[in-house]
Design a protein around this motif. Sequence first.
Motif, short mmCIF file in Angstrom:
data_model
loop_
_atom_site.label_atom_id
_atom_site.label_comp_id
_atom_site.label_asym_id
_atom_site.label_seq_id
_atom_site.Cartn_x
_atom_site.Cartn_y
_atom_site.Cartn_z
N GLU A 184 -25.82 57.11 25.33
CA GLU A 184 -26.66 56.43 25.20
C GLU A 184 -28.01 56.05 25.15
N HIS A 185 -28.37 57.11 25.30
CA HIS A 185 -30.88 57.88 25.33
C HIS A 185 -30.65 58.19 24.32
N ASN A 186 -29.66 59.15 23.89
CA ASN A 186 -30.41 60.66 22.95
C ASN A 186 -30.06 60.07 21.71
N HIS A 187 -30.96 59.43 21.68
CA HIS A 187 -31.25 58.90 19.84
C HIS A 187 -31.15 60.34 18.65
N LEU A 188 -32.18 61.16 18.61
CA LEU A 188 -32.61 62.43 18.05
C LEU A 188 -31.30 63.16 17.40
N LEU A 189 -30.17 62.81 18.52
CA LEU A 189 -28.69 63.79 18.06
C LEU A 189 -27.81 63.55 16.98
N LYS A 190 -27.75 64.38 16.54
CA LYS A 190 -26.37 64.06 15.21
C LYS A 190 -25.62 64.28 15.52
N GLY A 191 -25.14 64.86 16.26
CA GLY A 191 -23.67 65.40 16.77
C GLY A 191 -22.78 64.36 17.06
N GLN A 192 -21.18 65.27 17.47
CA GLN A 192 -20.43 64.47 18.58
C GLN A 192 -20.24 64.86 20.29
N ILE A 193 -20.74 64.25 20.54
CA ILE A 193 -20.19 64.40 22.40
C ILE A 193 -19.62 64.77 23.19
N TYR A 194 -18.17 64.71 23.76
CA TYR A 194 -17.06 64.34 24.45
C TYR A 194 -17.51 64.86 25.78
N ALA A 230 -33.76 59.02 34.14
CA ALA A 230 -33.11 57.77 33.35
C ALA A 230 -32.98 57.23 34.59
N ASN A 231 -32.38 57.42 35.38
CA ASN A 231 -31.07 56.62 36.81
C ASN A 231 -32.27 56.12 37.89
N SER A 232 -33.66 56.84 37.45
CA SER A 232 -34.90 56.52 38.43
C SER A 232 -35.80 55.45 37.36
N GLY A 233 -35.36 55.05 36.83
CA GLY A 233 -36.33 53.85 35.71
C GLY A 233 -36.61 54.44 34.59
N PHE A 234 -37.03 55.83 34.55
CA PHE A 234 -37.83 56.47 33.49
C PHE A 234 -37.05 57.03 32.43
N ALA A 235 -36.70 56.85 31.64
CA ALA A 235 -35.73 57.20 30.83
C ALA A 235 -37.01 57.53 29.34
N SER A 236 -38.24 56.33 29.35
CA SER A 236 -39.06 56.32 28.35
C SER A 236 -39.91 58.11 28.65
N LEU A 237 -39.58 58.84 29.71
CA LEU A 237 -40.64 59.99 29.57
C LEU A 237 -39.43 61.04 29.51
N THR A 238 -38.05 61.09 29.23
CA THR A 238 -37.38 61.81 28.89
C THR A 238 -36.97 61.55 27.37
N GLY A 239 -38.60 62.03 26.89
CA GLY A 239 -38.22 62.42 24.48
C GLY A 239 -38.57 63.90 25.08
N GLY A 240 -39.15 65.16 25.92
CA GLY A 240 -39.10 66.47 25.90
C GLY A 240 -37.84 66.83 25.94
N CYS A 241 -37.00 66.59 26.59
CA CYS A 241 -35.59 66.36 27.15
C CYS A 241 -34.77 65.94 25.90
N ASP A 242 -34.93 64.74 25.92
CA ASP A 242 -34.17 64.51 23.70
C ASP A 242 -34.64 65.45 22.98
N GLN A 243 -35.52 65.46 23.26
CA GLN A 243 -35.61 67.06 21.57
C GLN A 243 -34.69 68.10 22.39
N ASN A 244 -35.51 68.56 23.54
CA ASN A 244 -35.14 69.99 23.68
C ASN A 244 -33.36 69.81 23.44
N PHE A 245 -32.32 68.86 23.70
CA PHE A 245 -31.00 69.10 23.54
C PHE A 245 -30.71 68.49 22.24
N ALA A 246 -31.22 67.47 22.19
CA ALA A 246 -30.66 67.84 20.00
C ALA A 246 -30.71 69.44 19.24
N ARG A 247 -31.83 69.99 19.57
CA ARG A 247 -32.47 71.19 19.24
C ARG A 247 -31.64 72.06 19.08
#
Length: 235
Positions: free
Chosen positions: A85-95, A47-64
């Motif tokens: 800001e980026h993982n819209h699949l996550l339902k839990g609260q992160i701190y 995401a920092n390098s401008g490729f946030a659209s390619l992090t779907g696999g990371c997002d899914q694994n994190f939420a899982r």
Amino acid sequence: MRVGLFVPCYIDQFYPQVAIATLELLEKLGCEVVVPRNQTCCGQPMANSGFASLTGGCDQNFARNFAEFDYIVSPSGSCVLHVKEHNHLLKGQIYELCEFLTDVLHVSSLNARFPHKVGLHQSCHGHRGLRLASMSERNEKPFSKVEQLLNMVSGLEVAVPNRPDECCGFGGTFCVTEEAVSVKMGKDRIREQLNNNVEYIIGGDVSCLMHLEGILRRQSSPVQVKHIAEILNAD
């Protein structure tokens, strides 16, 4: 309270003692802590390098991995902010760790001792993104969740630099693409810390501390870096 401990990649690979200190500290404070074995990168470097659209696999694994916890806690403000800001699949609260200790656990005392003079470095993501402390550029009442916790540590003397919330120059991939600027910013931060004759530079983001540590080593400085979790867990 069941807590999922999110361990960022660079902590897992280079500073595992920070993850261990975080786990031990949370357990001391009465949390049931679980470290999901299949967690990987949260996707922040892409995401920092401008490729946030390619992090779907990371997002899914994190939420899982973190779907079943009351709270998710991590000793890294930058990674926490990225997930928020980026993982819209996550339902839990992160701190972020300090945020969790002050805002959720409402910690009022710690059985910790660290009899040294330390210089506090406030990282940008945690400071301005997560609002862990007041900003010098805004007309607001001063506050710092980090200093609130550090004041509970016996024997600790905290020195704050003249420019208390200036960037160290790490900035993720910025330190690679703009190496000279990054190093100059880091040297400026270190100079202010060393002017206070500190023994350690401490902070809440290992990425920033890693950047500063590299400069300190090249300068053959005896000053060391430590994550706040290590200080709050010290006895």
